[in-house]
Design an enzyme around this catalytic site. Structure first.
Site, short mmCIF file in Angstrom:
data_model
loop_
_atom_site.label_atom_id
_atom_site.label_comp_id
_atom_site.label_asym_id
_atom_site.label_seq_id
_atom_site.Cartn_x
_atom_site.Cartn_y
_atom_site.Cartn_z
N SER A 175 0.82 -1.20 0.00
CA SER A 175 0.00 0.00 0.00
C SER A 175 0.86 1.26 0.00
O SER A 175 0.36 2.36 -0.26
CB SER A 175 -0.92 0.01 1.22
OG SER A 175 -0.17 0.16 2.42
N GLU A 325 2.28 -6.23 9.13
CA GLU A 325 3.45 -5.95 9.93
C GLU A 325 3.37 -6.61 11.31
O GLU A 325 4.38 -6.75 12.00
CB GLU A 325 3.64 -4.44 10.08
CG GLU A 325 2.55 -3.74 10.85
CD GLU A 325 2.59 -2.23 10.65
OE1 GLU A 325 2.73 -1.52 11.65
OE2 GLU A 325 2.48 -1.78 9.50
#
Length: 437
Positions: A175, A325
């Protein structure tokens, strides 16, 4: 206990075993994602900005150095940073290190400079996907010299301005490709329309974070997102300077909060925002899925657990497409579950600091836990981890912290290159040691 008490003679860091249940309050520095977004916007703004409690780590230090090279004046004032924007200049070079935010956010900014800007970074950075940024800039009329690599190193030929307009990209790999274009778009003559078409759109909360920081600086931006497609429109106009208090990094909280599930006891993180665009806020749901008791009260997020010595964790089936993440921490927890855990929506992690899926499978195997990759994720067959070969960080800060998490309950885990944690969390080993009773 000092962190160097765990340094092995061969340079490995011997992860400390928790001697008993935890009772710790861990205060974390600012968010890397917010710090670097606000630094970029401050350098593009019409007036000065002050960033209060920003993160000081390798990724943010590199961003400061890069923006200074491009013409911004950035000075420390106590723990704050004061940013004075200046004319964007070329004829310089940018070291991105291994930071995705630098390699994806700054080339669209460099297109506004008055000359060429060369980008390069760590050896692994040259392997990370960059074709989307390079091709998008070319489609917008910005020359990029990469010798046909579609990767670092490359040079962006700034001409003092960019006309802008519409560009179509495939941001399936990250992204950050969307965010990087949006952050600079208001400074383009005609603004910018970014349309994503691809197999997936990972980490949507990070794009929402970008939209939020833009709007708070007076930028008009519209978004249309449906499934794996998206269209964002940034109107041309001024970016306001402002004073910004940086939230603590909620993703860096992951291994500390997860420690309560492994070692037992309670860990809390103060200054947890009641509303936030940070994906780390999803830890409230995902740690509870493993069997933790999670509560947000009085501005602190607390996690409690009995610890794996008193029984295994619950296996989980999680879609992490919005929070890749956090995957290394959550996959590490799955090693202690009493069944098979499945993680979906994280195929894009193959292009992060390392191929995180392959790295996790390899390192879990080294501690006796079976795991395998799928097309878009990983399957972990939980069991009883045991120390084996050194836990390799693969130059990835989140792999290193996952090794520390495993080591809380597994004697003898030695983490290679624990210094990689300085990428986003300097002083990790000291914080980790202070958490223990």
């Amino acid at each position: 206990m000092p962190a160097d008490a765990y340094s092995a003679p061969d340079g490995l860091w011997r992860a400390p075993v928790a001697p008993g249940p935890l009772d710790a309050r861990v205060r974390l520095p600012g968010s890397k994602s917010l710090t670097n977004r606000e630094l970029v916007l401050s350098a593009l703004a019409t007036g000065p900005s002050r960033l209060v409690r920003p993160l000081a780590a390798r990724d943010t230090d590199l961003m400061v150095a890069a923006l200074r090279a491009l013409g911004a004046r950035i000075e420390p004032d106590g723990e704050d940073l004061v940013v004075e924007p200046g004319p964007l200049r070329g004829g310089t070079a940018v070291d991105v290190g291994l930071a995705g935010t630098l390699m994806r956010f700054l080339p669209p900014v460099a297109a506004l400079a008055d000359g060429a800007v060369r980008f390069d970074g760590d050896e692994r950075a040259r392997e990370r996907p960059m074709a989307t940024t390079i091709r998008a800039l070319r489609d917008l009329g910005v020359p990029v010299d990469d010798d046909g690599r579609d990767a670092l190193p490359f040079a962006v030929g700034g001409a003092g301005g960019v006309r802008g307009g519409a560009v179509r990209i495939d941001a399936s790999a990250s992204s950050q490709f969307v965010s990087g274009l949006l952050l600079a778009g208001a400074r383009y003559d005609d603004g910018l329309v970014v349309e994503h078409r691809g197999q997936r759109l990972p980490s949507v909360p990070h794009v929402e974070m970008t939209l939020d920081v833009l709007r708070r600086r007076g930028v008009t931006v519209d978004a249309e997102v449906a499934g794996a497609t998206g269209r964002w429109t940034v109107a041309p106009g001024a970016i306001a300077g402002r004073d910004v208090v940086i939230e603590p990094d909620l993703s860096n909280a992951a291994p500390f909060l997860a420690a309560a599930l492994v070692a037992g006891g309670r860990v809390s993180v103060p200054d947890w925002p009641s509303t936030t665009t940070q994906v780390g806020d999803r830890l409230r749901d995902w740690l509870a899925a493993f069997g933790g008791e999670v509560a947000l009260h009085g501005g602190s997020l607390a996690v409690e657990g009995p610890g794996v010595a008193h029984g295994p964790l619950h296996p989980v089936d999680l879609d992490l497409s919005e929070g890749g993440e956090l995957a290394p921490t959550l996959v590490g927890l799955a090693a202690f579950a009493d069944g098979t855990s499945t993680f979906h929506g994280i195929g894009h992690l193959r292009g992060h600091e390392t191929d995180r899926l392959a790295a996790l499978v390899a390192e879990l195997g080294n501690v006796g836990v079976a795991a395998e990759e799928t097309e878009d994720g990983i399957v972990v067959r939980g069991g009883s981890p045991a120390a084996g070969r050194p836990w390799r960080s693969h130059a990835d800060h989140r792999m290193a912290t996952t090794g520390a998490l495993i080591g809380l309950a597994v004697p003898g885990v030695e983490v290679e290159d624990v210094a990689s944690t300085a990428k986003t969390l300097p002083g990790f080993t000291e914080l980790w040691a202070r958490m223990l009773p």
